[in-house]
Design a protein around this motif. Structure first.
Motif, PDB file in Angstrom:
ATOM      1  N   ASN A 112      44.632  38.835  22.481  1.00 16.43           N
ATOM      2  CA  ASN A 112      45.051  39.151  23.851  1.00 16.43           C
ATOM      3  C   ASN A 112      46.108  40.258  23.869  1.00 16.43           C
ATOM      4  O   ASN A 112      46.969  40.299  24.748  1.00 16.43           O
ATOM      5  CB  ASN A 112      45.612  37.881  24.507  1.00 16.43           C
ATOM      6  CG  ASN A 112      45.412  37.868  26.003  1.00 16.43           C
ATOM      7  OD1 ASN A 112      44.636  38.658  26.537  1.00 16.43           O
ATOM      8  ND2 ASN A 112      46.125  37.002  26.680  1.00 16.43           N
ATOM      9  N   SER A 113      46.032  41.131  22.873  1.00 18.09           N
ATOM     10  CA  SER A 113      47.114  42.108  22.687  1.00 18.09           C
ATOM     11  C   SER A 113      47.243  43.109  23.828  1.00 18.09           C
ATOM     12  O   SER A 113      48.361  43.500  24.188  1.00 18.09           O
ATOM     13  CB  SER A 113      46.923  42.859  21.368  1.00 18.09           C
ATOM     14  OG  SER A 113      47.077  41.962  20.291  1.00 18.09           O
ATOM     15  N   LEU A 114      46.110  43.523  24.395  1.00 18.15           N
ATOM     16  CA  LEU A 114      46.213  44.514  25.477  1.00 18.15           C
ATOM     17  C   LEU A 114      47.030  43.976  26.648  1.00 18.15           C
ATOM     18  O   LEU A 114      47.742  44.724  27.321  1.00 18.15           O
ATOM     19  CB  LEU A 114      44.819  44.945  25.951  1.00 18.15           C
ATOM     20  CG  LEU A 114      44.131  46.005  25.078  1.00 18.15           C
ATOM     21  CD1 LEU A 114      42.704  46.222  25.546  1.00 18.15           C
ATOM     22  CD2 LEU A 114      44.902  47.313  25.081  1.00 18.15           C
ATOM     23  N   ALA A 115      46.931  42.686  26.856  1.00 21.76           N
ATOM     24  CA  ALA A 115      47.697  42.078  27.952  1.00 21.76           C
ATOM     25  C   ALA A 115      49.199  42.099  27.662  1.00 21.76           C
ATOM     26  O   ALA A 115      50.014  41.990  28.573  1.00 21.76           O
ATOM     27  CB  ALA A 115      47.230  40.645  28.174  1.00 21.76           C
ATOM     28  N   TYR A 116      49.531  42.237  26.378  1.00 21.88           N
ATOM     29  CA  TYR A 116      50.946  42.266  25.986  1.00 21.88           C
ATOM     30  C   TYR A 116      51.391  43.671  25.588  1.00 21.88           C
ATOM     31  O   TYR A 116      52.387  43.829  24.881  1.00 21.88           O
ATOM     32  CB  TYR A 116      51.193  41.307  24.816  1.00 21.88           C
ATOM     33  CG  TYR A 116      51.086  39.859  25.217  1.00 21.88           C
ATOM     34  CD1 TYR A 116      52.169  39.213  25.797  1.00 21.88           C
ATOM     35  CD2 TYR A 116      49.903  39.157  25.042  1.00 21.88           C
ATOM     36  CE1 TYR A 116      52.075  37.888  26.183  1.00 21.88           C
ATOM     37  CE2 TYR A 116      49.799  37.832  25.424  1.00 21.88           C
ATOM     38  CZ  TYR A 116      50.887  37.202  25.990  1.00 21.88           C
ATOM     39  OH  TYR A 116      50.787  35.891  26.371  1.00 21.88           O
ATOM     40  N   SER A 122      60.086  45.406  24.719  1.00 21.71           N
ATOM     41  CA  SER A 122      60.625  45.584  26.074  1.00 21.71           C
ATOM     42  C   SER A 122      60.526  47.010  26.582  1.00 21.71           C
ATOM     43  O   SER A 122      61.422  47.507  27.247  1.00 21.71           O
ATOM     44  CB  SER A 122      62.083  45.133  26.142  1.00 21.71           C
ATOM     45  OG  SER A 122      62.184  43.827  25.721  1.00 21.71           O
ATOM     46  N   ARG A 123      59.407  47.670  26.234  1.00 24.30           N
ATOM     47  CA  ARG A 123      59.229  49.019  26.787  1.00 24.30           C
ATOM     48  C   ARG A 123      58.777  48.934  28.238  1.00 24.30           C
ATOM     49  O   ARG A 123      58.897  49.865  28.987  1.00 24.30           O
ATOM     50  CB  ARG A 123      58.204  49.806  25.972  1.00 24.30           C
ATOM     51  CG  ARG A 123      58.734  50.269  24.631  1.00 24.30           C
ATOM     52  CD  ARG A 123      57.789  51.291  24.029  1.00 24.30           C
ATOM     53  NE  ARG A 123      58.262  51.718  22.740  1.00 24.30           N
ATOM     54  CZ  ARG A 123      57.942  51.094  21.609  1.00 24.30           C
ATOM     55  NH1 ARG A 123      57.170  50.041  21.622  1.00 24.30           N
ATOM     56  NH2 ARG A 123      58.407  51.538  20.464  1.00 24.30           N
ATOM     57  N   VAL A 124      58.176  47.794  28.580  1.00 23.45           N
ATOM     58  CA  VAL A 124      57.765  47.641  29.977  1.00 23.45           C
ATOM     59  C   VAL A 124      58.494  46.454  30.593  1.00 23.45           C
ATOM     60  O   VAL A 124      58.717  45.432  29.952  1.00 23.45           O
ATOM     61  CB  VAL A 124      56.237  47.406  30.119  1.00 23.45           C
ATOM     62  CG1 VAL A 124      55.452  48.632  29.730  1.00 23.45           C
ATOM     63  CG2 VAL A 124      55.792  46.205  29.316  1.00 23.45           C
ATOM     64  N   ASP A 125      58.870  46.623  31.839  1.00 29.83           N
ATOM     65  CA  ASP A 125      59.540  45.532  32.535  1.00 29.83           C
ATOM     66  C   ASP A 125      58.523  44.548  33.094  1.00 29.83           C
ATOM     67  O   ASP A 125      58.763  43.353  33.178  1.00 29.83           O
ATOM     68  CB  ASP A 125      60.376  46.086  33.704  1.00 29.83           C
ATOM     69  CG  ASP A 125      61.509  46.936  33.155  1.00 29.83           C
ATOM     70  OD1 ASP A 125      61.981  46.630  32.046  1.00 29.83           O
ATOM     71  OD2 ASP A 125      61.893  47.910  33.830  1.00 29.83           O
ATOM     72  N   ASP A 126      57.373  45.098  33.489  1.00 27.75           N
ATOM     73  CA  ASP A 126      56.377  44.270  34.151  1.00 27.75           C
ATOM     74  C   ASP A 126      55.128  44.186  33.274  1.00 27.75           C
ATOM     75  O   ASP A 126      54.339  45.132  33.214  1.00 27.75           O
ATOM     76  CB  ASP A 126      56.025  44.909  35.507  1.00 27.75           C
ATOM     77  CG  ASP A 126      54.916  44.150  36.197  1.00 27.75           C
ATOM     78  OD1 ASP A 126      54.508  43.089  35.672  1.00 27.75           O
ATOM     79  OD2 ASP A 126      54.468  44.622  37.250  1.00 27.75           O
ATOM     80  N   PRO A 127      54.931  43.061  32.566  1.00 26.78           N
ATOM     81  CA  PRO A 127      53.808  42.956  31.646  1.00 26.78           C
ATOM     82  C   PRO A 127      52.448  43.046  32.347  1.00 26.78           C
ATOM     83  O   PRO A 127      51.431  43.228  31.694  1.00 26.78           O
ATOM     84  CB  PRO A 127      53.978  41.584  31.003  1.00 26.78           C
ATOM     85  CG  PRO A 127      55.306  41.084  31.422  1.00 26.78           C
ATOM     86  CD  PRO A 127      55.750  41.857  32.632  1.00 26.78           C
ATOM     87  N   SER A 128      52.423  42.923  33.667  1.00 28.61           N
ATOM     88  CA  SER A 128      51.131  43.011  34.355  1.00 28.61           C
ATOM     89  C   SER A 128      50.824  44.453  34.782  1.00 28.61           C
ATOM     90  O   SER A 128      49.843  44.714  35.457  1.00 28.61           O
ATOM     91  CB  SER A 128      51.122  42.104  35.583  1.00 28.61           C
ATOM     92  OG  SER A 128      52.069  42.578  36.511  1.00 28.61           O
ATOM     93  N   ASP A 129      51.676  45.391  34.374  1.00 27.32           N
ATOM     94  CA  ASP A 129      51.449  46.797  34.702  1.00 27.32           C
ATOM     95  C   ASP A 129      50.501  47.412  33.661  1.00 27.32           C
ATOM     96  O   ASP A 129      50.889  47.632  32.517  1.00 27.32           O
ATOM     97  CB  ASP A 129      52.795  47.531  34.691  1.00 27.32           C
ATOM     98  CG  ASP A 129      52.608  49.031  34.869  1.00 27.32           C
ATOM     99  OD1 ASP A 129      51.487  49.447  35.212  1.00 27.32           O
ATOM    100  OD2 ASP A 129      53.589  49.767  34.658  1.00 27.32           O
ATOM    101  N   PHE A 130      49.272  47.680  34.062  1.00 24.51           N
ATOM    102  CA  PHE A 130      48.274  48.184  33.120  1.00 24.51           C
ATOM    103  C   PHE A 130      48.081  49.689  33.226  1.00 24.51           C
ATOM    104  O   PHE A 130      47.046  50.213  32.847  1.00 24.51           O
ATOM    105  CB  PHE A 130      46.940  47.460  33.332  1.00 24.51           C
ATOM    106  CG  PHE A 130      46.972  46.041  32.862  1.00 24.51           C
ATOM    107  CD1 PHE A 130      47.008  45.746  31.499  1.00 24.51           C
ATOM    108  CD2 PHE A 130      46.984  44.992  33.760  1.00 24.51           C
ATOM    109  CE1 PHE A 130      47.056  44.444  31.044  1.00 24.51           C
ATOM    110  CE2 PHE A 130      47.032  43.677  33.313  1.00 24.51           C
ATOM    111  CZ  PHE A 130      47.067  43.415  31.956  1.00 24.51           C
ATOM    112  N   SER A 131      49.087  50.400  33.749  1.00 21.27           N
ATOM    113  CA  SER A 131      48.903  51.832  33.992  1.00 21.27           C
ATOM    114  C   SER A 131      48.712  52.623  32.696  1.00 21.27           C
ATOM    115  O   SER A 131      48.171  53.729  32.724  1.00 21.27           O
ATOM    116  CB  SER A 131      50.087  52.388  34.786  1.00 21.27           C
ATOM    117  OG  SER A 131      51.268  52.122  34.092  1.00 21.27           O
ATOM    118  N   SER A 132      49.141  52.078  31.572  1.00 21.49           N
ATOM    119  CA  SER A 132      48.998  52.824  30.310  1.00 21.49           C
ATOM    120  C   SER A 132      47.737  52.447  29.537  1.00 21.49           C
ATOM    121  O   SER A 132      47.539  52.902  28.408  1.00 21.49           O
ATOM    122  CB  SER A 132      50.205  52.565  29.403  1.00 21.49           C
ATOM    123  OG  SER A 132      51.380  52.958  30.043  1.00 21.49           O
TER     124      SER A 132
END
Ligand SMILES: C[S@@+](CC[C@H](N)C(=O)[O-])C[C@H]1O[C@@H](n2cnc3c(N)ncnc32)[C@H](O)[C@@H]1O
Length: 153
Positions: A112-116, A122-132
């Motif tokens: 499930n790595s893409l989800a993380y 801690s490069r992202v604040d919002d783990p549900s942000d899939f913009s990258s």
């Protein structure tokens, strides 16, 4: 006493108590045989080595990388304890295409790595942000040989 645990330690403890790596081993060995994978394989989100260390013990040749140094420290300790000391590479997914252009016949991105993505350091604040996501996947695709495979679970 330092009571702060890095996610690598938490993940490792959780995996040991709550999961069975043999299912992953079977999930890899069957399809890899069927697809006649003979070329180099990369686990690009090796984490602490769950399942992949067992595959190394079985003699499979797998290059291991991850974007988190702490994960790789735990991976190195685990692989050494398992008798298969490996030299993992600290590489983020967007670096893979440059580091290994069209090299691998199979790339694994498991657990499930893409989800993380980028969450561990801690490069992202919002783990549900899939913009990258496109950037992450482009990095992986660019490191796959023409006709090769990407395994994501
Ligand atoms: C949920 S863990 C899964 C680890 C392992 N595959 C398993 O099954 O236990 C996700 C892994 O993806 C790595 N990761 C997250 N974002 C990454 C990125 N941008 N580049 C490389 N690795 C990344 C993390 O460091 C972490 O080790």
């Amino acid at each position: 006493m330092n009571t702060e645990l890095h996610p690598a330690e938490v993940l490792d403890a959780y995996l040991h108590v709550c999961t069975d790596s043999s299912a992953f081993v079977d999930q890899f060995v069957g399809p890899a045989d069927q697809l006649e994978i003979r070329g180099p394989v990369l686990d690009c989100a090796v984490g602490t080595g769950f399942g992949t260390i067992e595959l190394l013990q079985l003699g499979h040749s797998i290059v291991c990388s991850d974007g988190c140094a702490e994960m790789l420290r735990q991976f190195s300790a685990n692989s050494e304890a398992a008798g298969v000391p490996a030299k993992p590479l600290l590489l983020r997914w967007n670096e893979l295409a440059y580091a290994f252009p069209q090299v691998f016949e199979l790339i694994l991105c498991r657990g499930n790595s893409l989800a993380y993505a980028d969450a561990w350091d801690s490069r992202v604040d919002d783990p549900s942000d899939f913009s990258s996501l496109v950037e992450h996947l482009s990095g992986m695709y660019g490191a796959i040989k023409p006709g090769g495979y990407l395994f994501v679970d």
